[in-house]
Design a protein around this motif. Structure first.
Motif, mmCIF file in Angstrom:
data_model
loop_
_atom_site.group_PDB
_atom_site.id
_atom_site.type_symbol
_atom_site.label_atom_id
_atom_site.label_comp_id
_atom_site.label_asym_id
_atom_site.label_seq_id
_atom_site.Cartn_x
_atom_site.Cartn_y
_atom_site.Cartn_z
ATOM 1 N N GLY A 112 -47.422 19.103 28.185
ATOM 2 C CA GLY A 112 -48.069 20.327 28.639
ATOM 3 C C GLY A 112 -47.381 20.940 29.840
ATOM 4 N N GLY A 113 -46.816 20.085 30.706
ATOM 5 C CA GLY A 113 -46.081 20.592 31.855
ATOM 6 C C GLY A 113 -46.939 20.980 33.033
ATOM 7 N N GLY A 114 -48.091 20.328 33.213
ATOM 8 C CA GLY A 114 -48.940 20.611 34.360
ATOM 9 C C GLY A 114 -48.496 19.821 35.583
ATOM 10 N N ILE A 115 -48.278 20.506 36.701
ATOM 11 C CA ILE A 115 -47.881 19.858 37.949
ATOM 12 C C ILE A 115 -49.082 19.868 38.883
ATOM 13 C CG2 ILE A 115 -46.230 19.834 39.859
ATOM 14 C CD1 ILE A 115 -45.015 19.320 37.112
ATOM 15 N N ILE A 116 -49.852 18.776 38.835
ATOM 16 C CA ILE A 116 -51.043 18.667 39.674
ATOM 17 C C ILE A 116 -50.653 18.180 41.063
ATOM 18 C CG2 ILE A 116 -52.564 18.313 37.692
ATOM 19 C CD1 ILE A 116 -52.513 15.312 38.286
ATOM 20 N N GLY A 117 -51.650 18.093 41.948
ATOM 21 C CA GLY A 117 -51.390 17.751 43.332
ATOM 22 C C GLY A 117 -50.571 16.495 43.546
ATOM 23 N N PRO A 118 -50.922 15.365 42.916
ATOM 24 C CA PRO A 118 -50.131 14.151 43.114
ATOM 25 C C PRO A 118 -48.680 14.298 42.674
ATOM 26 C CG PRO A 118 -52.275 13.601 42.200
ATOM 27 C CD PRO A 118 -52.152 15.092 42.145
ATOM 28 N N PHE A 166 -47.639 10.088 37.288
ATOM 29 C CA PHE A 166 -47.411 8.646 37.206
ATOM 30 C C PHE A 166 -45.919 8.347 37.134
ATOM 31 C CE2 PHE A 166 -51.827 8.821 36.467
ATOM 32 C CZ PHE A 166 -52.362 7.550 36.577
ATOM 33 N N ALA A 167 -45.172 9.199 36.428
ATOM 34 C CA ALA A 167 -43.723 9.006 36.325
ATOM 35 C C ALA A 167 -43.045 9.215 37.676
ATOM 36 C CB ALA A 167 -43.149 9.966 35.291
ATOM 37 N N LEU A 168 -43.401 10.288 38.361
ATOM 38 C CA LEU A 168 -42.789 10.577 39.654
ATOM 39 C C LEU A 168 -43.092 9.476 40.663
ATOM 40 C CD1 LEU A 168 -43.608 14.385 39.851
ATOM 41 C CD2 LEU A 168 -41.318 13.394 39.646
ATOM 42 N N ARG A 169 -44.347 9.051 40.715
ATOM 43 C CA ARG A 169 -44.739 8.049 41.713
ATOM 44 C C ARG A 169 -44.169 6.670 41.399
ATOM 45 N NH1 ARG A 169 -51.124 9.004 42.105
ATOM 46 N NH2 ARG A 169 -50.830 9.668 39.943
ATOM 47 N N SER A 170 -44.257 6.252 40.141
ATOM 48 C CA SER A 170 -43.715 4.931 39.798
ATOM 49 C C SER A 170 -42.196 4.943 39.851
ATOM 50 C CB SER A 170 -44.200 4.493 38.413
ATOM 51 O OG SER A 170 -43.718 5.357 37.391
ATOM 52 N N GLY A 196 -52.037 -1.429 42.869
ATOM 53 C CA GLY A 196 -52.981 -0.974 43.881
ATOM 54 C C GLY A 196 -53.175 0.527 43.921
ATOM 55 N N THR A 197 -52.303 1.278 43.265
ATOM 56 C CA THR A 197 -52.416 2.739 43.267
ATOM 57 C C THR A 197 -52.619 3.255 41.845
ATOM 58 O OG1 THR A 197 -49.983 2.859 43.230
ATOM 59 C CG2 THR A 197 -51.078 3.026 45.376
ATOM 60 N N LEU A 198 -51.564 3.256 41.070
ATOM 61 C CA LEU A 198 -51.647 3.774 39.706
ATOM 62 C C LEU A 198 -52.544 2.919 38.831
ATOM 63 C CD1 LEU A 198 -47.900 4.746 39.160
ATOM 64 C CD2 LEU A 198 -49.757 6.094 40.152
ATOM 65 N N GLY A 199 -52.527 1.608 39.057
ATOM 66 C CA GLY A 199 -53.398 0.722 38.284
ATOM 67 C C GLY A 199 -54.865 1.043 38.499
ATOM 68 N N ARG A 238 -56.036 19.018 42.571
ATOM 69 C CA ARG A 238 -55.321 19.420 43.783
ATOM 70 C C ARG A 238 -54.717 18.225 44.515
ATOM 71 N NH1 ARG A 238 -55.879 24.618 45.585
ATOM 72 N NH2 ARG A 238 -57.573 25.899 44.705
ATOM 73 N N GLY A 239 -55.176 17.012 44.174
ATOM 74 C CA GLY A 239 -54.657 15.822 44.823
ATOM 75 C C GLY A 239 -55.363 15.485 46.122
ATOM 76 N N ARG A 240 -56.501 16.086 46.367
ATOM 77 C CA ARG A 240 -57.244 15.790 47.585
ATOM 78 C C ARG A 240 -57.981 14.458 47.489
ATOM 79 N NH1 ARG A 240 -59.746 21.908 48.103
ATOM 80 N NH2 ARG A 240 -57.830 22.913 48.922
ATOM 81 N N LYS A 241 -58.430 14.135 46.278
ATOM 82 C CA LYS A 241 -59.080 12.852 46.023
ATOM 83 C C LYS A 241 -58.575 12.339 44.679
ATOM 84 C CE LYS A 241 -63.349 13.869 48.587
ATOM 85 N NZ LYS A 241 -64.828 13.967 48.502
ATOM 86 N N THR A 242 -58.675 11.032 44.481
ATOM 87 C CA THR A 242 -58.245 10.449 43.215
ATOM 88 C C THR A 242 -59.441 10.253 42.288
ATOM 89 O OG1 THR A 242 -58.543 8.155 43.935
ATOM 90 C CG2 THR A 242 -56.407 9.219 44.411
ATOM 91 N N LEU A 243 -59.156 10.148 41.002
ATOM 92 C CA LEU A 243 -60.208 9.835 40.036
ATOM 93 C C LEU A 243 -60.864 8.510 40.393
ATOM 94 C CD1 LEU A 243 -61.606 10.583 37.342
ATOM 95 C CD2 LEU A 243 -59.795 9.315 36.169
#
Length: 400
Positions: free
Chosen positions: A59-65, A298-302, A335-338, A377-382
Motif C-alpha cells: 500500500g505504501g503508507g508511511i506512518i509515524g514509526p 517493522f522493516a525500517l526499525r528491524s 522488547g519493541t516489535l515483538g 502518527r506514532g505518538r503511542k503504540t498499539l
C-alpha cells in the motif's frame, strides 16, 4: 545503478577478500541495515537480485514509526498526505473521520521510488550495491559467512543481514517459523483527474466479508492503489472480494496498470532471528503487525537494529562475542516489535470474531478514533493501548 568496488576489502590477517557486512535484499530493511552498518564504519555490500527500482506489492503508507526511522534529512518521495480516513463495513455504513488538527496523519509513497531512495542513502553512507545478484547458497566457516551467487562467484563476509523476504534463502537458513500467513492482492489503477481529485488526501478502509479481512484505497496522484488481504487458503474468495470492492467503488471501468499478489508471514514468538553470523530482518524475519499487516515500519526499525548488530558481529573475535551481539538483537526486537506483534494478534483475534464492533468503535467513538490517530502518527503504540488491563479483557471477551 550498481556501485561495487572492483575488489572488496582484504582481511589484513589472511589477505583474503572479505566484507565486514553483506546485506541480501535492497528493500527498506536491507537498505536500513546497510546504511547503519556503513555509518558504523564497516565495509558493506548489498546484494539485490532485481534491477532497481523494482515494483513491490504494498500500500505504501508511511506512518509515524516509519517516518521516525528514516535517515536524518531523508525526504521520502511522497505522493499524497492523508488528512481523512473513511471506514466501511462490507462496503456499507461509510463514516469519514478527519485529522483533528487538520495536519496530515501519514504519507503515501510508491515503493519503487521509496526503496530506491533508501538504497541511495545507503550508498551515500558508503555501502556498495550489486544488482542482478541472485543468492544460491549460504554457508559459514570458522570466521565468515560464504555466499554463493548464481553467476558462480563467491562473496565472504564477517556478518550477514538477510532482508530478502519471508520466502527468501536467509529466512529458511536461519529457520524462521511463522504463525500466520496471509494473501494480499493489489491493483494500481490510473484514474482521470476528477476521480483523482475526489480521493486526494483521503484513504478508505473496508472491513471485509472474509474473517480477518480488510481492503484499502490509497491515492497517489493520478493512480489509486486498491487492495485486499486475508488469511491464506481463501484464494477465490479473496479475488472475489477485490473484484466486488473495485466494482462497488465504480472503478471497474478503469484498467489497472499493475495487478499483483503476495504472501505476508508473521513469525512465531520463539522464532530465531539469527544463526551464527547471519541475522534476519523485516519480512525475512517475519516481522510485521498481524492485524493490519503493516510492514514498512517493522522493516525500517528491524533493519536499523540488524545493521547495528551486524557491525558488532563483524568485529567479534570469538563465537561468544557473536552470540552476545545476536542475542542483544533478539532482545531488542522482542522488547519493541515483538510487543507490538503480540498486541496485533489480540486485535486480529477479536476483529476476526466481531468486525462490526471495530467498525462501530473507530467510526463513531471519539476515544477509538483518537487512539487510531495516535497510533498512525506514532505518538503511542498499539501495545500501549492493548496492554491496558480493561482493553485486554475486552478484547479477550470479544474474541471468544
Amino acid at each position: 545503478m550498481t556501485s561495487t568496488p572492483a575488489q572488496p576489502p582484504q582481511d589484513p590477517a589472511t589477505g583474503e577478500p572479505v566484507w565486514d557486512v553483506v546485506v541480501i535484499g535492497a528493500g527498506p530493511a536491507g537498505a536500513s541495515a546497510a546504511r547503519v552498518a556503513a555509518e558504523a564504519g564497516r565495509s558493506v555490500l548489498v546484494l539485490e537480485k532485481a534491477t532497481l527500482p523494482r515494483y513491490k506489492t504494498c500500500g505504501g503508507g508511511i506512518i509515524g514509526p516509519s517516518a521516525a526511522s528514516l535517515p536524518p534529512g531523508f525526504r521520502p518521495p511522497v505522493m499524497d498526505q492523508v488528512t481523512a480516513v473513511s471506514f466501511t463495513l462490507r462496503g456499507r455504513w461509510r463514516r469519514t473521520r478527519r485529522s483533528r488538527s487538520g495536519s496530515p496523519m501519514f504519507a503515501l509513497v510508491n515503493r519503487p521510488e521509496f526503496d530506491a531512495a533508501l538504497v541511495d542513502a545507503a550508498r551515500a553512507a558508503g555501502a556498495a550495491v550489486r544488482e542482478g545478484a541472485t543468492v544460491q547458497r549460504l554457508d559459514q566457516d570458522a570466521d565468515a559467512v560464504v555466499v554463493g551467487l548464481a553467476d558462480g562467484s563467491v562473496v565472504r563476509a564477517r556478518a550477514l543481514v538477510g532482508a530478502d523476504g519471508s520466502a527468501g534463502r536467509t529466512s529458511a537458513y536461519v529457520g524462521v517459523t511463522f504463525a500466520q500467513v496471509d494473501l494480499g492482492l493489489e491493483a494500481e489503477i490510473p484514474v482521470p483527474p476528477e476521480v483523482a481529485d475526489y480521493w486526494r488526501g483521503r484513504v478508505l478502509i473496508d472491513w471485509g466479508p472474509i474473517p480477518g479481512s480488510y481492503a484499502w484505497v490509497f491515492p497517489k496522484d493520478d493512480v489509486l492503489t486498491v487492495g485486499v488481504i486475508c488469511a491464506r487458503g481463501n484464494g477465490e474468495a479473496t479475488r472475489a472480494y477485490l473484484r466486488d470492492f473495485v466494482a462497488g467503488l465504480a472503478l471497474s471501468g478503469f484498467r489497472p496498470s499493475v495487478s499483483s499478489g503476495h504472501l505476508t508471514r508473521c513469525r512465531t514468538d520463539e522464532s530465531p532471528l539469527a544463526r551464527g553470523r547471519v541475522l534476519v530482518a523485516g519480512d525475512a524475519a517475519g516481522l510485521l503487525e498481524p492485524w493490519t499487516r503493516e510492514g514498512i515500519s517493522f522493516a525500517l526499525r528491524s533493519g536499523g537494529a540488524a545493521g547495528e548488530a551486524a557491525a558488532v558481529v563483524a568485529a567479534a573475535r570469538t563465537d561468544a562475542d557473536v552470540k552476545e551481539a545476536t542475542e542483544a538483537y533478539r532482545a531488542r526486537v522482542d522488547g519493541t516489535l515483538g510487543r507490538e506483534m503480540r498486541a496485533g494478534r489480540l486485535m486480529l483475534a477479536a476483529f476476526t470474531r466481531r468486525p462490526r464492533v471495530f467498525h462501530g468503535a473507530v467510526a463513531t467513538v471519539p476515544k477509538a478514533w483518537t487512539a487510531f490517530e495516535s497510533i498512525v502518527r506514532g505518538r503511542k503504540t498499539l501495545a500501549r493501548y492493548v496492554e491496558r488491563a480493561p482493553i485486554r479483557k475486552a478484547l479477550d471477551r470479544i474474541a471468544r
